[in-house]
Scaffold this motif. Structure first.
Motif: not given
Length: 288
Positions: A132-145
């Motif tokens: 998840l996230g991007n090259a800069l690190g984690p990004v908040p948001g749902s992982v459900a799907e």
């Protein structure tokens, strides 16, 4: 290389026993993790030496190259020893500029899992991490799907165990509310210790924590305290950093990467360093 007891002993990922000292295959691809290695025979030799050393945990992803490391692993190691476990990662692909754009829609994730199976020559993947996230690190948001898509593939018998990577603590909790996970893979090392609380919580649950960039990533670790401990022990700073990680918590699994046989040997020997209470106290100052 001949197999000797590896530093740290073993850990259980679900029903799979792996050495806590593992190997990350990312560096086997070309510059920028794009294209083939300059020395293909050398890359194959490193992979064979990894297994000969007794390591039973190799971390890879089809995005490395892309496709390069998985194809090298298959060529070097198949048929795979029964004790060897390959951990893959899905959720990003590569663009023409070498970027890592997300690929977490259901269709992309299904294709990525099938690509891993095909290129590695497997009928089932031992562990798949959702990146998840991007090259800069984690990004908040749902992982459900996205995570739900991998759960569906697990139920189809294509994946044994699931993990998450580059995630916030809240995303770990959400994933666990959907299905069990056996590991979390995040950036962590002596100087970057945002996940201290998460590591301790996962340890109490029997869930592994796998730090990427254990030696600082593209900017090697540098600290006066680290250099002082290394000088005291007659070791390299990187060896001390690996040994510290194994001491930090019993659920930490190491996956340092290298394209060099000599460096592989150095990493194994370095992780086996014995750190005194004084050493640990000095090192603990770095991330605080």
């Amino acid at each position: 290389m001949t197999a000797t007891p590896l530093p740290g002993g073993t850990w259980t990922l679900g029903d799979l026993t792996v050495t806590r000292f593992g190997y990350g295959a990312m560096q086997l691809a070309g510059p920028g993790v794009m294209g083939p290695p300059a020395d293909r025979d050398g890359a194959l030799a490193v992979l064979r030496a990894v297994v000969e050393s007794g390591i039973t945990h190799i971390d890879t992803a089809d995005a490395y190259g892309p496709h390069v490391t998985n194809e090298l692993i298959r060529e070097a190691l198949r048929p795979y020893p029964p004790e060897l476990h390959l951990v893959t990662k899905v959720g990003a692909h590569r663009d023409a500029d070498g970027g890592w754009p997300p690929a977490r829609d259901p269709e992309s994730l299904r294709r990525a899992v099938h690509d891993d199976l095909g290129r590695l020559g497997l009928d089932v993947l031992d562990v798949v991490n959702l990146r998840l996230g991007n090259a800069l690190g984690p990004v908040p948001g749902s992982v459900a799907e996205a995570f739900g898509t991998l759960v569906e593939l697990q139920r189809q018998g294509l994946i044994r165990h699931l993990g998450v990577s580059n995630v916030t603590p809240e995303q770990v909790v959400e994933a666990q509310s959907i299905a069990p996970i056996v590991c979390v893979q995040n950036a962590y090392n002596l100087a970057h210790r945002d996940d201290d609380e998460l590591i301790d919580g996962l340890a109490s649950q029997g869930v592994a924590y796998v730090p990427f960039f254990p030696l600082g990533g593209f900017a090697p670790l540098q600290a006066a305290e680290l250099s002082a401990v290394a000088d005291r022990l007659g070791a390299t700073p990187m060896s001390v950093a690996l040994a510290w990680l194994l001491r930090r918590s019993p659920n930490i699994l190491l996956i340092p990467g290298t394209r060099s046989l000599a460096h592989l040997r150095e990493n194994i020997a370095g992780a086996a360093l014995v750190l005194s209470d004084e050493d640990l106290a000095d090192l603990d100052k770095i991330g605080r």
